[in-house]
Structure formats: C-alpha cells, structure tokens
Design a protein around this motif. Structure first.
Motif, PDB file in Angstrom:
ATOM      1  N   THR A  14      38.515  52.344  52.523  1.00 33.58           N
ATOM      2  CA  THR A  14      37.459  51.774  51.983  1.00 33.58           C
ATOM      3  C   THR A  14      37.898  51.374  50.455  1.00 33.58           C
ATOM      4  N   PRO A  15      37.559  50.140  50.225  1.00 34.33           N
ATOM      5  CA  PRO A  15      38.128  49.535  48.739  1.00 34.33           C
ATOM      6  C   PRO A  15      37.031  50.223  47.702  1.00 34.33           C
ATOM      7  N   ALA A  16      37.524  50.500  46.623  1.00 33.81           N
ATOM      8  CA  ALA A  16      36.917  50.939  45.507  1.00 33.81           C
ATOM      9  C   ALA A  16      36.271  49.736  44.743  1.00 33.81           C
ATOM     10  N   PHE A  17      34.990  49.790  45.014  1.00 30.96           N
ATOM     11  CA  PHE A  17      34.212  48.717  44.245  1.00 30.96           C
ATOM     12  C   PHE A  17      33.797  49.361  42.910  1.00 30.96           C
ATOM     13  N   ALA A  18      33.764  48.273  41.934  1.00 32.32           N
ATOM     14  CA  ALA A  18      33.052  48.656  40.643  1.00 32.32           C
ATOM     15  C   ALA A  18      31.644  48.946  40.601  1.00 32.32           C
ATOM     16  N   ASP A  49      36.033  46.107  35.393  1.00 28.60           N
ATOM     17  CA  ASP A  49      35.971  44.953  36.475  1.00 28.60           C
ATOM     18  C   ASP A  49      36.218  43.810  35.454  1.00 28.60           C
ATOM     19  N   THR A  50      36.105  42.701  36.159  1.00 29.10           N
ATOM     20  CA  THR A  50      36.012  41.190  35.440  1.00 29.10           C
ATOM     21  C   THR A  50      34.821  40.571  35.916  1.00 29.10           C
ATOM     22  N   GLU A 122      35.079  40.433  39.821  1.00 29.08           N
ATOM     23  CA  GLU A 122      36.113  40.632  40.457  1.00 29.08           C
ATOM     24  C   GLU A 122      36.119  41.858  41.883  1.00 29.08           C
ATOM     25  N   THR A 123      35.723  42.800  41.352  1.00 27.06           N
ATOM     26  CA  THR A 123      35.500  43.980  42.397  1.00 27.06           C
ATOM     27  C   THR A 123      34.070  44.297  42.546  1.00 27.06           C
ATOM     28  N   GLY A 124      33.188  43.978  41.813  1.00 28.47           N
ATOM     29  CA  GLY A 124      31.811  44.360  42.167  1.00 28.47           C
ATOM     30  C   GLY A 124      30.996  43.445  42.903  1.00 28.47           C
ATOM     31  N   GLY A 125      31.577  42.389  43.097  1.00 27.97           N
ATOM     32  CA  GLY A 125      31.084  41.297  44.030  1.00 27.97           C
ATOM     33  C   GLY A 125      29.915  40.479  43.372  1.00 27.97           C
TER      34      GLY A 125
END
Length: 146
Positions: A14-18, A49-50, A122-125
């Motif tokens: 599972t990817p680590a989402f912000a 995140d970005t 970038e990570t948080g969608g």
C-alpha cells in the motif's frame, strides 16, 4: 522463490499517501469577470507533499502565486510551477501574500456564492473544495463569522 515473493510484496504494498488538510478557503467578490480573482486558504500535509496544480471551472487559468517584496519596497508576484509542503507545516495563503490567482473568469464572483477548486497533490491526490465568495472588501473568513 524468494524473488517471486519480493515481487508480489512490492506489487501489493500500500503506497503511503499524504494526509492533506485544506482549511479556511475564501475569495473576494469581483467587480467584473474580466478582472482576475484570487483564492486564499491554508494547507497542511503530513507527511510532506507537493501541490502540483490548481484548477476551477470558473476560470480559464488558476496559478499558485508567490509575492516577494524587493529592496525597493515594491511587491512582485511570480507564478510557481509547484508548491512544496513541509511535513506538519501550515502554508497560509492570504491577501498581499501567496495566493491562487484566477484569470479569465467565466463569470463574476458574486458574494454569498461558492465555486469548486481542485487541488492536485503529488502524493495526496486530488482534493476538491468549495470556496465561499465573501464581500469585495473582505479580509477573510474570520471577519465573516463575527
């Protein structure tokens, strides 16, 4: 056998989402649709995140703008391609400072209405928020609740 297990573990990890939190969004009412608008808000991400992009159906372009005051005392805006967000730090966008600039509005921003704003991280969608439109001379949402 070990190689197969490692590949399977990588595929199903599972990817680590912000965890991104956007608070206190607002915009001022505009006089004309031909004038740019601005969105102000606060963003917090943990882990870091970005912010990659912003968009809204009420403007042809939405850009992250920073504001720098030069040695001559003149404030200058510049568009940022992305906005890095340090873990746990709150980035606040406010009048006279960093903001999201809306250009080529499709309609006037009318006090009391709202509009959607999409923020892509970038990570948080993608996060979509409703931006309330306050009075033309408003200083922010705190003022609106008093």
């Amino acid at each position: 056998m070990i190689r197969t297990v490692l590949i399977a573990a990588t595929l199903f990890a599972t990817p680590a989402f912000a965890d991104v939190t956007v608070t206190a969004p607002w915009a001022r009412a505009s006089i004309l649709a031909s004038r740019p608008g601005a969105v102000y808000l606060a963003i917090n991400a943990d882990p870091a995140d970005t912010l990659l992009a912003v968009s809204t159906p009420i403007a042809k372009a939405a850009m992250i703008h920073s504001v720098e005051t030069g040695e001559d005392g003149i404030a200058r805006m510049s568009a940022l391609a992305t906005l890095p967000l340090a873990a746990g730090a709150v980035v606040t966008m406010a009048p006279g400072d960093m903001h999201i600039m809306l250009t080529d509005l499709t309609e006037k921003l009318l006090e009391g209405e709202t509009f959607p704003l999409d923020l892509t991280f970038e990570t948080g969608g993608e996060v979509t928020i409703d931006v309330p439109i306050l009075g033309i001379a408003s200083k922010g949402p705190v003022e609106a609740t008093q």
